[in-house]
Structure formats: C-alpha cells, structure tokens
Design an enzyme around this catalytic site. Structure first.
Site, PDB file in Angstrom:
ATOM      1  N   ASP A  48      -3.773   3.014  17.166  1.00 10.38           N
ATOM      2  CA  ASP A  48      -5.063   2.834  16.500  1.00 10.38           C
ATOM      3  C   ASP A  48      -4.856   2.706  15.001  1.00 10.38           C
ATOM      4  O   ASP A  48      -4.366   3.632  14.347  1.00 10.38           O
ATOM      5  CB  ASP A  48      -5.973   4.035  16.796  1.00 10.38           C
ATOM      6  CG  ASP A  48      -7.302   3.936  16.064  1.00 10.38           C
ATOM      7  OD1 ASP A  48      -8.178   3.199  16.544  1.00 10.38           O
ATOM      8  OD2 ASP A  48      -7.454   4.578  14.997  1.00 10.38           O
ATOM      9  N   TYR A  84      -6.669   1.293   6.467  1.00  9.47           N
ATOM     10  CA  TYR A  84      -5.564   2.249   6.462  1.00  9.47           C
ATOM     11  C   TYR A  84      -4.347   1.732   5.688  1.00  9.47           C
ATOM     12  O   TYR A  84      -3.481   2.523   5.320  1.00  9.47           O
ATOM     13  CB  TYR A  84      -5.104   2.573   7.886  1.00  9.47           C
ATOM     14  CG  TYR A  84      -6.106   3.258   8.769  1.00  9.47           C
ATOM     15  CD1 TYR A  84      -7.335   3.719   8.276  1.00  9.47           C
ATOM     16  CD2 TYR A  84      -5.849   3.448  10.126  1.00  9.47           C
ATOM     17  CE1 TYR A  84      -8.252   4.334   9.107  1.00  9.47           C
ATOM     18  CE2 TYR A  84      -6.757   4.074  10.953  1.00  9.47           C
ATOM     19  CZ  TYR A  84      -7.962   4.511  10.448  1.00  9.47           C
ATOM     20  OH  TYR A  84      -8.866   5.113  11.278  1.00  9.47           O
ATOM     21  N   LYS A 113      -9.678  -2.388  12.821  1.00  8.26           N
ATOM     22  CA  LYS A 113     -11.092  -2.265  12.456  1.00  8.26           C
ATOM     23  C   LYS A 113     -11.442  -3.132  11.251  1.00  8.26           C
ATOM     24  O   LYS A 113     -10.624  -3.291  10.325  1.00  8.26           O
ATOM     25  CB  LYS A 113     -11.426  -0.798  12.138  1.00  8.26           C
ATOM     26  CG  LYS A 113     -10.988   0.185  13.214  1.00  8.26           C
ATOM     27  CD  LYS A 113     -11.290   1.622  12.826  1.00  8.26           C
ATOM     28  CE  LYS A 113     -10.674   2.604  13.795  1.00  8.26           C
ATOM     29  NZ  LYS A 113      -9.209   2.719  13.647  1.00  8.26           N
ATOM     30  N   HIS A 138     -15.821  -0.768  11.437  1.00 12.12           N
ATOM     31  CA  HIS A 138     -15.409   0.585  11.045  1.00 12.12           C
ATOM     32  C   HIS A 138     -16.602   1.506  10.783  1.00 12.12           C
ATOM     33  O   HIS A 138     -16.605   2.666  11.204  1.00 12.12           O
ATOM     34  CB  HIS A 138     -14.516   0.503   9.808  1.00 12.12           C
ATOM     35  CG  HIS A 138     -13.531   1.619   9.704  1.00 12.12           C
ATOM     36  ND1 HIS A 138     -12.306   1.490   9.099  1.00 12.12           N
ATOM     37  CD2 HIS A 138     -13.572   2.909  10.142  1.00 12.12           C
ATOM     38  CE1 HIS A 138     -11.655   2.647   9.157  1.00 12.12           C
ATOM     39  NE2 HIS A 138     -12.410   3.521   9.780  1.00 12.12           N
ATOM     40  N   SER A 156      -0.208  12.797  14.774  1.00 10.73           N
ATOM     41  CA  SER A 156       0.799  13.739  14.295  1.00 10.73           C
ATOM     42  C   SER A 156       2.051  12.949  13.959  1.00 10.73           C
ATOM     43  O   SER A 156       2.426  12.009  14.671  1.00 10.73           O
ATOM     44  CB  SER A 156       1.124  14.800  15.353  1.00 10.73           C
ATOM     45  OG  SER A 156       2.171  15.644  14.873  1.00 10.73           O
TER      46      SER A 156
END
Length: 275
Positions: free
Chosen positions: A45, A50, A75, A108, A232
């Site tokens: 994703d 980003y 997005k 988004h 993570s």
C-alpha cells in the site's frame, strides 16, 4: 505464510492483510518491502503523497514474483484531483512504479470543500475501463461521499480505507460503508506509540493466547470483517503482524475492546484538507 483474500465487488481478490509503506522511502523502503514479501505479504500500500512509489516498484521487480501475484495500491493526492489532472496523476504514479497498471487506485481524501472528488472518480472509471486500474476505491470517505460518486458513475467503490483502531473503533461508520458492498481497510490500525497496545484488557487477551497485543488488535479488526495494512520496518514484527490465522478471539476477548476509551479522529474527512 499464506494470507487469505477477500473478493472485491469489482471481481479481483485482495489480501486481507497488506503492508503499509508510509513513511519509508528510498532503499530502506524497498528492503523493508522485500522482507515483507518474503514473509508472505502480497499487498503493498503506497500513495503519491508518500514519496515512495519508486521504492515500491523496485520491490515488485526485485521480488522475483510474477506481477499478477502482487497487489499494488496507490492513491490520488489532493492537489491532483479533477478532470484531466486525475489521468495525469495516475500516469505519473505508474511511471514512478514502473508498472502498467495498479490493482487498486484510491482517492486519498474527499476534500469536500474543493468539490472535485466526484469528477476525479468519474475519470478513474474511464481509466478502469482502459485497464490502467483494476479496482476503484476511496480513502477516508464518509457514506455521503460514497453516495455522491455512485450517483455519478454507478460504480460502488471496492474499498474505503479508513482510520479504524482500538481508540477509533467507529462501528457505525464501518457498518454503513460495509452495507454498501465496500470493503473497509483499516489504516494505522495499531496506533503505535500511543500506549493503546499496553491497554490492560488487550494485554490480558494477548497473554492468554500467547500472541502479541498487536496480533490481538489486528485479529479484532479481521473478525469485524475489515482488512488491514499495518506497517513495521522490523522483519519480525512484519511476520507476527501477518500471523493472524492460527487463533480466534472469543466474545469475551472482543468485549475487552469495549473498555478502550474512544477518541475523535483528528483528521475528520468532512473537513480535513491534505494536498
């Protein structure tokens, strides 16, 4: 480790657990994604905002897996909403990713004051028909925003990515979106660094089951028929975050979440603006 899938209303199957890539960028992002893929993740994703679509594309290529085995989500950022600019934004994302199509393309944020999300979704429908997008979706959309795009296009979003977590359980919103035939995907499901994973009720369930509090939270979401995209950078936590199918929460376990104090979301989709 094999991660189950859910069939979207658009036809494709989507893994119920994906890997959230924010905020990693560059080579560290690619390396983290390769570790996640090695653990069994198949959904990556990302988003134009980003700044790591290039790293995602590198991970797809370096994984050695056939493209069809990976599910890539990106997005549309707020500054690119609108007719014409939506197409250009997707084409730019595909170029950064090095891909011919994305499996899921999301708006988004709705940005209702800007009032371009409906025309953006209509152009996404054109791009879907051209094969550049496999499934249309939205992110942070409230039911009224979904109703508006469906009224314009007749296409119900396959996915709505929402902030859902122990202190933002949002049962009424989740139920309303799911009732439309849209899969809810929880972003920031673990609320790391907020203390929620240390909540006594969640910790007690984890201790009884011999799993981590994060696994308990993610399993709670799955048992509500949500999908999740935890993040993570640690390969070990990546593995445990996806290892959710060898145990089940009892009604008493689920009730522990009723004791978690609820907080209003800081980024209210009715007013939040992010470009």
């Amino acid at each position: 480790m094999s991660i189950p899938t859910v069939k979207l209303n658009s036809g494709p199957d989507m893994p119920v657990v994906g890997y959230g890539t924010w905020p990693l960028q560059g080579r560290p992002a690619t390396d983290a994604m390769l570790a996640a893929i090695a653990s069994g993740y198949r959904l990556l994703d990302t988003a134009a905002a980003y700044g790591n679509e290039d790293a995602v594309g590198a991970a797809v290529r370096e994984s050695g897996l056939p493209r069809a085995e990976l599910f890539v989500t990106t997005k549309l950022r707020g500054s690119d909403q609108g007719r014409g600019s939506t197409r250009a934004a997707l084409e730019a994302s595909l170029e950064r990713l090095g891909l011919d199509y994305v499996d899921l393309y999301l708006i988004h944020w709705p940005l209702p004051r800007v009032a371009r999300y409906v025309e953006s979704y209509a152009e996404m429908a054109d791009l879907h028909r051209e094969g550049l997008i496999r499934s249309l979706g939205v992110s942070n959309f409230l039911p009224e925003h979904i109703d508006a795009v469906v009224a314009e296009t007749g296409i119900v979003p396959a996915v709505d990515q929402l902030q859902v977590s122990p202190s933002h359980a949002r049962p009424d919103l989740v139920a309303a979106v799911q009732a439309k035939g849209t899969v809810v995907q929880a972003w920031s499901p673990l609320e790391r660094n907020t203390g929620v994973l240390e909540h006594s009720g969640i910790a007690a369930v984890a201790e009884r089951l011999g799993v981590t509090p994060a696994q308990v939270v993610l399993r709670w979401l799955l048992q509500r028929d949500l999908t999740v995209v935890p993040h993570s950078g640690s390969p070990e936590r990546q593995r445990t975050n996806a290892d959710l199918f060898g145990f089940e929460l009892t009604p008493a376990d689920l009730a522990a979440f009723d004791e978690v104090p609820q907080s209003p979301v800081k980024q209210d989709p009715a007013t939040w603006e992010e470009f």
